[in-house]
Design an enzyme around this catalytic site. Structure first.
Site, mmCIF file in Angstrom:
data_model
loop_
_atom_site.group_PDB
_atom_site.id
_atom_site.type_symbol
_atom_site.label_atom_id
_atom_site.label_comp_id
_atom_site.label_asym_id
_atom_site.label_seq_id
_atom_site.Cartn_x
_atom_site.Cartn_y
_atom_site.Cartn_z
ATOM 1 N N LYS A 1 95.994 51.213 26.540
ATOM 2 C CA LYS A 1 95.175 52.440 26.545
ATOM 3 C C LYS A 1 95.829 53.540 27.374
ATOM 4 C CE LYS A 1 91.650 52.661 29.593
ATOM 5 N NZ LYS A 1 91.564 53.790 30.525
ATOM 6 N N ASN A 2 96.210 53.217 28.610
ATOM 7 C CA ASN A 2 96.683 54.268 29.501
ATOM 8 C C ASN A 2 98.053 54.806 29.116
ATOM 9 O OD1 ASN A 2 94.303 54.170 30.873
ATOM 10 N ND2 ASN A 2 95.066 52.865 32.532
ATOM 11 N N ARG B 1 88.957 61.467 31.895
ATOM 12 C CA ARG B 1 89.737 62.027 32.983
ATOM 13 C C ARG B 1 91.205 62.231 32.606
ATOM 14 N NH1 ARG B 1 92.516 61.246 37.257
ATOM 15 N NH2 ARG B 1 91.975 62.423 39.115
ATOM 16 N N CYS C 1 84.806 60.321 39.336
ATOM 17 C CA CYS C 1 84.216 59.390 38.388
ATOM 18 C C CYS C 1 83.607 58.254 39.180
ATOM 19 C CB CYS C 1 85.223 58.954 37.346
ATOM 20 S SG CYS C 1 86.324 57.692 37.890
ATOM 21 N N ARG D 1 88.974 60.748 42.891
ATOM 22 C CA ARG D 1 90.112 60.935 41.995
ATOM 23 C C ARG D 1 90.582 62.398 41.897
ATOM 24 N NH1 ARG D 1 89.481 57.268 36.797
ATOM 25 N NH2 ARG D 1 91.719 57.260 36.970
ATOM 26 N N ASP E 1 93.296 47.799 38.544
ATOM 27 C CA ASP E 1 92.541 47.610 37.296
ATOM 28 C C ASP E 1 92.242 46.137 37.008
ATOM 29 O OD1 ASP E 1 92.674 50.323 37.049
ATOM 30 O OD2 ASP E 1 94.262 50.339 35.549
ATOM 31 N N ARG F 1 85.492 51.647 26.065
ATOM 32 C CA ARG F 1 86.521 52.639 26.417
ATOM 33 C C ARG F 1 87.900 51.990 26.491
ATOM 34 N NH1 ARG F 1 86.046 54.789 31.786
ATOM 35 N NH2 ARG F 1 88.040 55.526 31.076
HETATM 36 N N1 EPU Z 1 95.371 60.553 44.342
HETATM 37 C C1 EPU Z 1 95.309 61.512 45.321
HETATM 38 N N2 EPU Z 1 95.659 62.806 44.986
HETATM 39 C C2 EPU Z 1 96.046 63.141 43.751
HETATM 40 C C3 EPU Z 1 96.137 62.156 42.751
HETATM 41 C C4 EPU Z 1 95.780 60.850 43.085
HETATM 42 O O1 EPU Z 1 94.942 61.242 46.458
HETATM 43 O O2 EPU Z 1 96.352 64.324 43.530
HETATM 44 C C5 EPU Z 1 94.976 59.168 44.665
HETATM 45 C C6 EPU Z 1 93.712 58.760 43.922
HETATM 46 O O3 EPU Z 1 92.551 59.226 44.578
HETATM 47 C C7 EPU Z 1 93.816 57.269 43.912
HETATM 48 C C8 EPU Z 1 95.310 57.023 43.841
HETATM 49 O O4 EPU Z 1 95.934 58.243 44.220
HETATM 50 O O5 EPU Z 1 93.357 56.757 45.128
HETATM 51 C C9 EPU Z 1 95.814 56.590 42.482
HETATM 52 O O6 EPU Z 1 95.479 57.559 41.529
HETATM 53 P P1 EPU Z 1 96.415 57.872 40.280
HETATM 54 O O7 EPU Z 1 96.523 59.351 40.202
HETATM 55 O O8 EPU Z 1 97.644 57.056 40.356
HETATM 56 O O9 EPU Z 1 95.506 57.346 39.087
HETATM 57 P P2 EPU Z 1 95.299 58.025 37.671
HETATM 58 O O10 EPU Z 1 96.572 58.527 37.141
HETATM 59 O O11 EPU Z 1 94.149 58.947 37.709
HETATM 60 C C10 EPU Z 1 95.780 55.850 36.268
HETATM 61 C C11 EPU Z 1 94.999 55.010 35.288
HETATM 62 C C12 EPU Z 1 93.920 54.243 36.025
HETATM 63 C C13 EPU Z 1 94.583 53.362 37.082
HETATM 64 C C14 EPU Z 1 95.456 54.235 38.022
HETATM 65 C C15 EPU Z 1 96.222 53.427 39.035
HETATM 66 C C16 EPU Z 1 95.128 56.410 33.318
HETATM 67 C C17 EPU Z 1 94.426 57.193 32.297
HETATM 68 N N3 EPU Z 1 94.391 55.885 34.297
HETATM 69 O O12 EPU Z 1 94.825 56.755 36.833
HETATM 70 O O13 EPU Z 1 93.295 53.410 35.069
HETATM 71 O O14 EPU Z 1 93.602 52.717 37.849
HETATM 72 O O15 EPU Z 1 96.386 55.011 37.238
HETATM 73 O O16 EPU Z 1 97.038 52.500 38.415
HETATM 74 O O17 EPU Z 1 96.330 56.217 33.227
HETATM 75 C C18 EPU Z 1 91.556 52.110 34.151
HETATM 76 O O18 EPU Z 1 92.257 51.971 33.138
HETATM 77 O O19 EPU Z 1 90.514 51.437 34.361
HETATM 78 C C19 EPU Z 1 91.957 53.107 35.160
HETATM 79 C C20 EPU Z 1 91.118 53.604 36.054
#
Ligand code: EPU
Length: 434
Positions: free
Chosen positions: A36-37, A106, A130, A135, A321, A413
């Site tokens: 998915k991601n 998101r 969320c 996030r 995850d 999802r």
């Molecule tokens: N963070 C910050 N500042 C930012 C961006 C992120 O502090 O500007 C922090 C976040 O608050 C969090 C951490 O960094 O604590 C990790 O966030 P990241 O940005 O890496 O996550 P994401 O890109 O929003 C993706 C996956 C998530 C998965 C995370 C970590 C997608 C669509 N989502 O999210 O997937 O948990 O990477 O591996 O790619 C899921 O599939 O259930 C899911 C939540």
């Protein structure tokens, strides 16, 4: 399938639910869908070219349908046949996806990088928090600003504009404050069409980032340092079409490994890329499971489980995850396990639901102490988020009696045909639709 109903079903059919009667061993083979991601971000990357992007192995999920609607709202044309998705973005006519769509997914915010690079302007609503945490997207925005975009944030809308006379972003050095997956992906998609060289330091190393680099490279991008925390991008003027297959979903694969673990069963799971789940494989082995690579798949044999402890971390550490599904398995392991959630501040909401099923878990801040019990018992439960829903399904597979799980919106999802796949392995699981 109609087995072991001890409660009046009529009371339980106002919202869709899963009805699971526990206690069955699983056996056989399960096919893992595309990630998915990965698929979501590859779809965002398709905005970077006029040509067709043909994606194979795209999972049939509601998140994918939502991203499709976002691309359609921007003027892209989509042709979706089974797990093949063809996207053509030659007639983009909108740089501002609607709030209703971005708010429900998101990952759609990540479009801001490709949209900006392609159209010179992108106006994307802030995605907001969320259920699992706040996030933020500060790093995504800081990266685009460093690449020369003029950024304004007003009324919940992020406006990014390229103001240079060449209508291109400018390569630069970007040091991420945390290795954010989404920020790395957003910056990558913006940098591939920028003028000159961009270096992203402290980049995320997740396999989904590597998959994005795979597609971008197939489209003609010039990227070095794949899979490392320093990624170098040498901008090109134009990208072309590509045919590309999405990697298998490592989180779905991990969830089925844990289904074998909690039910003490033997399963074959394919396709499976062990390098994507090293930390999880280590913990499963420490818990007593035996894993053997078998062609493009893996065979897992599980029996009595031992306690193990871990802390969630960015890749290659233990993935957040799989924290909730792994916790479900440990509720039935011998001894005490400690799980610490370090990525999201609110990702332990499955704990009270597991406690309702008889699990012995004590929470202290971001850490859960799980004392293995000899049995779980069925209860009506509600999933609070995507991975919590998988955790509840796993617990229900071994619970004594019939569990009714609500909140299937979350499960749909991110897990393709979850109940169908589990049923084919021998589980007593049905979806009750109102
Ligand atoms: N963070 C910050 N500042 C930012 C961006 C992120 O502090 O500007 C922090 C976040 O608050 C969090 C951490 O960094 O604590 C990790 O966030 P990241 O940005 O890496 O996550 P994401 O890109 O929003 C993706 C996956 C998530 C998965 C995370 C970590 C997608 C669509 N989502 O999210 O997937 O948990 O990477 O591996 O790619 C899921 O599939 O259930 C899911 C939540």
């Amino acid at each position: 399938m109609n087995k072991g109903v001890g409660i009046n079903e009529a009371n339980h059919t106002l919202t869709p639910q899963l009805k699971v009667t526990g206690g069955r061993k699983l056996s056989g083979e399960v096919r893992i869908s595309g990630a998915k991601n990965s698929a979501l971000v590859l779809m965002a990357a398709s905005l970077l070219t006029d040509d067709d992007i043909n994606l194979r192995n795209v999972p049939p999920l509601t998140d994918i349908a939502c991203m499709s609607n976002i691309l359609l709202s921007l003027g892209a044309k989509l042709d979706h046949r089974v797990d093949n998705l063809s996207i053509n973005s030659s007639n983009l006519n909108n740089s501002s996806p609607p709030y209703e769509l971005v708010n429900s997914l998101r990952a759609s915010f990540f479009c801001i990088g490709s949209l900006l690079a392609r159209m010179g302007i992108a106006q994307v609503p802030l995605p907001g928090g969320c259920r699992i945490g706040t996030r933020p997207v500060a790093e995504h925005i800081r990266g685009l600003h460093a690449l020369g975009a003029k950024i304004e944030i007003e009324h919940g809308l992020v406006s990014a504009v390229i103001t240079s006379p060449q209508h291109r972003l400018r390569g630069t050095n970007i040091q991420l404050r945390c290795p954010s997956v989404g920020a790395t992906e957003t910056i990558l998609m913006a940098a591939v069409l920028a003028e000159g060289e961009t270096v992203i330091q402290n980049a995320a190393r997740e396999p989904e980032v590597t998959d994005l680099i795979g597609l971008l490279t197939a489209m003609g991008a010039n990227i070095h340092g794949t899979g490392t925390s320093t990624i170098k991008v040498i901008g090109v003027r134009r990208l072309h079409g590509a045919d590309y297959s999405v990697i298998p979903d490592r989180i779905e694969a991990g969830t089925f490994l844990l289904a074998a673990g909690i039910t003490k069963s033997t399963l074959r799971i394919a396709p499976f890329i062990p390098e994507h789940l090293t930390a999880v494989i280590d913990k499963l082995q420490e818990a007593g499971c035996i894993l053997k690579q078998d062609g493009i798949g893996v065979i897992i044999q599980a029996n009595e489980l031992k306690s193990v402890s871990f802390t969630t971390q960015p890749f290659p550490g233990f993935p957040t995850d799989l924290q909730a599904p792994f916790m479900s398995m440990l509720t039935m392991a011998k001894g005490a396990s400690l799980i610490t959630e370090k990525i999201y501040e609110n990702r332990l909401q499955h704990v009270p639901e597991l406690q309702r099923m008889g699990a012995s878990i004590v929470l202290h801040k971001d850490t859960a102490l799980i004392k293995g019990v000899s049995k779980l018992s069925a209860a009506p439960v509600t999933a609070s988020d995507l991975r919590a829903s998988a955790a509840l399904v796993l617990a229900s597979l071994v619970a004594d009696g019939t569990t009714y799980i609500r909140g299937l919106y979350h499960l749909d999802r991110g897990y393709a045909f979850m109940e169908k796949k589990l049923r084919s392995l021998g589980a007593y699981i049905d979806r009750l639709n109102p």
